[in-house]
Design an enzyme around this catalytic site. Sequence first.
Site, PDB file in Angstrom:
ATOM      1  N   GLU A 131      49.058  40.403  34.235  1.00 26.58           N
ATOM      2  CA  GLU A 131      49.704  41.425  33.421  1.00 26.58           C
ATOM      3  C   GLU A 131      50.052  42.561  34.351  1.00 26.58           C
ATOM      4  O   GLU A 131      49.456  42.709  35.409  1.00 26.58           O
ATOM      5  CB  GLU A 131      48.754  41.903  32.316  1.00 26.58           C
ATOM      6  N   SER A 164      46.395  56.379  45.426  1.00 29.21           N
ATOM      7  CA  SER A 164      46.374  54.939  45.130  1.00 29.21           C
ATOM      8  C   SER A 164      47.699  54.233  45.354  1.00 29.21           C
ATOM      9  O   SER A 164      47.728  53.038  45.625  1.00 29.21           O
ATOM     10  CB  SER A 164      45.912  54.725  43.687  1.00 29.21           C
ATOM     11  N   LYS A 183      46.525  47.846  44.654  1.00 25.99           N
ATOM     12  CA  LYS A 183      46.413  46.634  43.840  1.00 25.99           C
ATOM     13  C   LYS A 183      46.241  45.363  44.674  1.00 25.99           C
ATOM     14  O   LYS A 183      45.592  44.419  44.257  1.00 25.99           O
ATOM     15  CB  LYS A 183      47.633  46.493  42.933  1.00 25.99           C
TER      16      LYS A 183
END
Lengths: 261, 396
Positions: free
Chosen positions: B111, B377, B89
């Site tokens: 968010e 990830s 991220k």
Amino acid sequence: MSRIKELFEKKKKELVSIYFTAGFPTVDSTMQILSALQENGTDIVELGMPFSDPLADGPVIQHSSEVAIKNGMNLDLLFEQTKEMRKSISIPIVLMGYLNPLLQYGLDKFLKRAAENGFDALIIPDLPIREYEMQYKPLFEKHGLQNIFLVTPQTNEERVRHIDKISNAFIYLVSSASTTGAKDKFATEQENYFKRIASYKLNNPLLTGFGISNRQTFEQACKYTNGAIIGSAFIKALEKDNNIKSVVSNFIHSIVKEKVA
Amino acid sequence: MNFKPDKYGYYGEFGGAFIPELLHRNVEELQQQYEGIIGDPAFQKEYADLLRDYVGRPTPLYLAKRLSEKYSTNIYLKREDLNHTGAHKINNTIGQILLAKRLGKTRIIAETGAGQHGVATATVCALMNLDCIVYMGEVDIKRQAPNVARMKLLGAKVVPATCGSKTLKDATNEAIRDWINNPEDTHYIIGSVVGPHPYPDMVARFQSVISEEIKKQLLEKTGKENPDVVIACVGGGSNAAGAFYHFLDSPDVKLIGTEAAGMGIDTGHTAATLAIGTPGVIHACKTMLMQDAYGQITEPYSISAGLDYPGIGPLHAHLHGTKRASFLSITDEEAVKAAFLLCRLEGIIPALESSHALAALEKVKFQKHETIVVNLSGRGDKDLETYMNKMNHEQN
């Protein structure tokens, strides 16, 4: 002449427009509220089609949508309930809702049924001008339904003029940069914004919405535009009392000085 | 075939910007400026320096020997779990915070589902001294407590989303409403390849560093820069977009996305959008989504908060529609099993999201000579409670 055009020919100031969500507070209240609004002198009604994810709405309308969906409101039922509304209701009625339910229903079929039932126009907050012009405009024209666009404090003059050019009913002036919801009064910067838009001398009439909750905000909005749209404050009133007739009558008369009708 | 969006943000029939007029100016500003800003060499240098010195890139491409043995093929793990903050991220939040600064914004909103994007946003806001407000579903706040604590420690304000399913979809609604209410000073850092144009493209570009590195690293390790297969999990789809990005135009590279089936795609408790969804508009984007017959958006379910989303990025809807990528549905159970396997075989605790990618190894037959890249990830620290519950449950 369309009902909306006729109205603005006849009346240029202090138009009262009320928003409510179909299927709220109960699944059968839609026609009762419509009739009561007409009886008490409401000039235009915006009938909300509930959506699970109403992005441009504040907590009050979000809640009413959630309740309405739980109550079983859907587009088929709404069209069934309003099938004969033109036998008794003569004021203009605008359907307001988000794009996804209309696409899922089939936009062509939706617009056809809306026109058949005698609805006058549409407000679809998440259908922006670009997408409307690129993909959907011919369908609206085919069924003779107007799409009403919003102008906000961030909309520049060029874009306001473009909106004026493609509009043929009225322009929805959003009072401030916000989601829907009641406010007590407007600040100076909002007055300046109202004045700025008024100075453009647009072809279409203007109705102000978002944050109109009482006589003070109604009158401020009416000073520069043809009238105002009230939603959240009306929904709140409906939440408090289940006698629809008295709620509507008391609410309208708390906003306008005397009985309009 | 073209996998870049057109100037209105359409990937084939999917994408666009279905925004209320209230967001027009903000979104238009981004649409007009993002390519110029990202393309500016000074921006590129600042971005690359931060990725190297602050995030810790490049992340390793690790040949997982025991896992490869088990599946009789050659499996490389792209170790996005080793990034600062523990997931991919931050590749995006670093990019967007630099962009926000160039746009003169002083307030950042985001968010978050699993909390990884929230933490990554809170981190870059601390780094750049900007106010940070993170919207997070009430349900997710409970199941991802460690990440909530991290965000608070980093100085962010975490605001619960209390509507609907109280998960990622609802947090996204609240963030969009905040942006409507604060159009002047605020930049909205969307965490995935979703939302109105230019977000899907912008986020994919920031995440594309993943496949850019994979190519270089594979060339060094195998003499070939393209693998045979790339596997990544898909919620909104940002890590998959990044892992696929530089292979999109190489049809010889097979792309596999894994969606969260939850309890199973036919159970009504699922987040497998492509498996059961239909076209529609969610969060200002035309894409595939889970909805009922009247277009009300369905509440999704997945054990993994990061995949618990009823929509999917328009790029993936397009990859699915054109069959450029294939998509598998992985249940909660299959994901947890894959996570436990990786712990025991490789000594790596994967995030629940990434475990959905690992679970594909059970479902697809690979050749002995093939090179498979699984995008790992994120790391599983945030999911320890879920894992422990499952482990205790299995032992009893």
